[in-house]
Design a protein around this motif. Structure first.
Motif, PDB file in Angstrom:
ATOM      1  N   ASP A 129       0.810  -1.223   0.000  1.00 22.93           N
ATOM      2  CA  ASP A 129       0.000   0.000   0.000  1.00 22.93           C
ATOM      3  C   ASP A 129       0.842   1.271   0.000  1.00 22.93           C
ATOM      4  N   ARG A 169       0.401  -2.701  -7.107  1.00 25.98           N
ATOM      5  CA  ARG A 169      -0.906  -2.961  -6.479  1.00 25.98           C
ATOM      6  C   ARG A 169      -2.010  -2.882  -7.526  1.00 25.98           C
ATOM      7  N   SER A 171      -5.178  -3.505  -7.295  1.00 26.02           N
ATOM      8  CA  SER A 171      -6.480  -3.011  -6.858  1.00 26.02           C
ATOM      9  C   SER A 171      -6.644  -1.504  -7.086  1.00 26.02           C
ATOM     10  N   TYR A 172      -5.562  -0.815  -7.490  1.00 24.55           N
ATOM     11  CA  TYR A 172      -5.662   0.606  -7.818  1.00 24.55           C
ATOM     12  C   TYR A 172      -6.047   0.815  -9.280  1.00 24.55           C
ATOM     13  N   SER A 311     -13.921   0.895  -3.779  1.00 21.32           N
ATOM     14  CA  SER A 311     -13.543   0.588  -2.398  1.00 21.32           C
ATOM     15  C   SER A 311     -14.765   0.414  -1.505  1.00 21.32           C
ATOM     16  N   GLN A 315     -14.503  -3.711  -2.086  1.00 21.80           N
ATOM     17  CA  GLN A 315     -13.417  -4.029  -1.177  1.00 21.80           C
ATOM     18  C   GLN A 315     -13.954  -4.341   0.221  1.00 21.80           C
ATOM     19  N   HIS A 322      -7.568   0.079   2.421  1.00 21.76           N
ATOM     20  CA  HIS A 322      -8.101   0.161   1.066  1.00 21.76           C
ATOM     21  C   HIS A 322      -8.536   1.575   0.706  1.00 21.76           C
TER      22      HIS A 322
END
Length: 482
Positions: A129, A169, A171-172, A311, A315, A322
């Motif tokens: 992160d 990452r 998830s970005y 998010s 998420q 997150h």
């Protein structure tokens, strides 16, 4: 210009001091499934063995490998890489601030944005992160620059930074909507502009995809691993979003008040919370007075909304990390408004910065010296006499990493548990609270079937999921009730 040069030297010295000052807080033992995955990947990069898990995070692991040469342990190398990349983000934060404020106030805004204590906590952990946040700032800065330019060089930079971001990452990915918006502009200005940009984007993604494909043995193998990981992450017991049963209003409160304001902005500090409420009220007063409003770039607003929806709905909102990119971006925007109020603004912002740094130092110290609950459980279980079998959920990954002297096994269903304990009448059967919670979600009544042994806990800001671990012993004969 001379004043700006002096400021640069002062800020560079300050950031260098912060980097070396944080070295004393590097002693962090991997205590979650993901942290163990990343740490093992430093010694032997093997996505098939979940070292780390899908999608492989090759750029993050590479950075960890390089910085691990400077410290004592792989996990420390990952944290050091986080801090380094996050500190380099000071430049794009400053440059973005200069679009709205003179140089000195922009330096102040950058410093306060970088003082956000929650980002310190997250960056000190061997997770991706912190590094991802640093690269995100570079990506946003290059994207906004490209949006105002027509040169090929400026168009290439956000594509490269986004590729680097995805290799750290995945998830970005919703922030990629910014590139789509840029391509739409290219399509209007040049016939082949959009095609060229997409081609460069694909080539950029190959920079991190190809090494992972090579590591797992082919594209089909990677797709198979990805499919299994996504299915397990979102559908098995312990899925990626265990709070999905919350009512919408409860979820909104958890997301904006508990996670964003209390934990993300205030790091569980009551006086910081009060101070932030005052700052937000001042911001809202400015916002509704059109003459005093600083307009956020539409492109940045679109990216924030897109990632915010992801998010919130996609998420696990148990994990405030997150929200880290949204926390940093909105904190920067708040600081812009406050500093623009001149004298009172500087008083507020300096007080806020000192408070954030004080709270951040406190939590870094706690994180270094506080023994994680899963490690406390490991030490307690290792001290027990006789044969035991421990049934866990994600804790088993940490037990494996620590080479536990007792038998332990990950569970996914109550039926599997009943089948596994057959023939183990001479062994003590121990379960964690996460296992029992899983039983309850499957409709199993555990009353009278277990007895509590011991509990271990820490502050949830350090570990939002496993900050509280309770061990239970299975009562012999409890399976006969089913």
């Amino acid at each position: 210009m001379r004043t700006n040069g002096v400021l640069w030297w002062v800020v560079t010295g300050l950031l260098g001091f912060l980097f070396f000052w944080r070295l004393q807080y590097l002693d962090h033992l991997p205590s979650t499934w993901d942290e163990v995955d990343y740490t093992l990947g430093i010694n032997e990069y093997d996505v098939l063995s979940m070292q780390p898990h899908f999608p492989g995070y090759p750029f993050f692991i590479l950075g960890g490998m390089l910085f691990s040469r400077l410290v004592n342990a792989p996990s420390e190398g990952l944290a050091l890489f986080n801090w380094f990349v996050l500190l380099t983000a000071s430049f794009p934060i400053y440059r973005l601030s200069c679009h709205y404020l003179p140089p000195f106030p922009s330096f102040v805004v950058m410093t306060v944005t970088q003082s956000l204590s929650y980002s310190w906590i997250v960056a000190a952990q061997p997770m991706s992160d912190g590094a991802a946040l640093g690269v995100l700032w570079w990506y946003i800065y290059s994207l906004l620059q490209a949006y105002q330019s027509t040169t090929s060089y400026q168009r290439l930079l956000p594509i490269l930074f986004f590729s680097l971001l995805m290799g750290i990452r995945l998830s970005y990915a919703p922030f990629g909507i910014g590139l789509v918006w840029l391509w739409m502009q290219d399509a209007k200005q040049r016939k082949n502009g959009m095609l060229m940009s997409i081609s460069l984007f694909i080539l950029g993604q190959m920079l991190w995809v190809v090494p992972v494909v090579k590591n797992v043995g082919g594209i089909y193998s990677l797709l198979s691993i990805g499919s299994s990981f996504i299915h397990g992450h979102f559908n098995e017991w312990g899925r990626g979003n265990p709070t999905e049963s919350l009512l919408f209003g409860e979820r909104m409160f958890r997301y904006f008040i508990s996670n964003w304001l209390w934990e993300g902005f205030s790091s569980h500090s009551t006086w910081l919370l009060i101070f932030h409420i005052v700052v937000i009220l001042i911001f809202l007063d400015d916002f509704f007075r059109k003459g005093r409003r600083i307009r956020m770039p539409f492109l940045l607003l679109i990216m924030i909304i897109t990632y915010g929806c992801w998010s919130f709905f996609g998420q696990n909102i148990e994990k405030t990390r997150h929200l880290l990119p949204l926390l940093s971006l909105t904190y920067w925007w708040l600081c812009l408004h406050i500093v623009s109020k001149r004298i009172i603004g500087y008083i507020l912002i300096v007080t806020l910065m000192l408070g954030q740094m004080s709270v951040g130092e406190y939590w870094l110290n706690e994180q270094k010296h506080e023994v994680p609950p899963v490690v406390q459980a490991y030490e307690y279980l290792s001290s027990l006499k006789g044969d035991i079998v421990v049934y866990t959920w994600e804790e088993t990954r940490v037990f494996d990493y620590m080479k536990a002297p007792f038998h332990h096994k990950r569970l996914q269903s109550f039926n599997s548990f009943l089948h596994d304990i057959k023939g183990k009448e001479k062994e003590r059967i121990i379960l964690t609270n996460k296992v029992l919670e899983g039983f309850v979600t499957q409709g199993i009544d555990v009353n009278g079937k277990v007895k509590k042994m011991k509990a271990f806990e820490t502050d949830p800001i350090l570990d939002p999921v496993y900050h509280h671990i309770v061990l239970y012993e299975w009562v012999p004969g409890g399976e006969d009730d089913e």
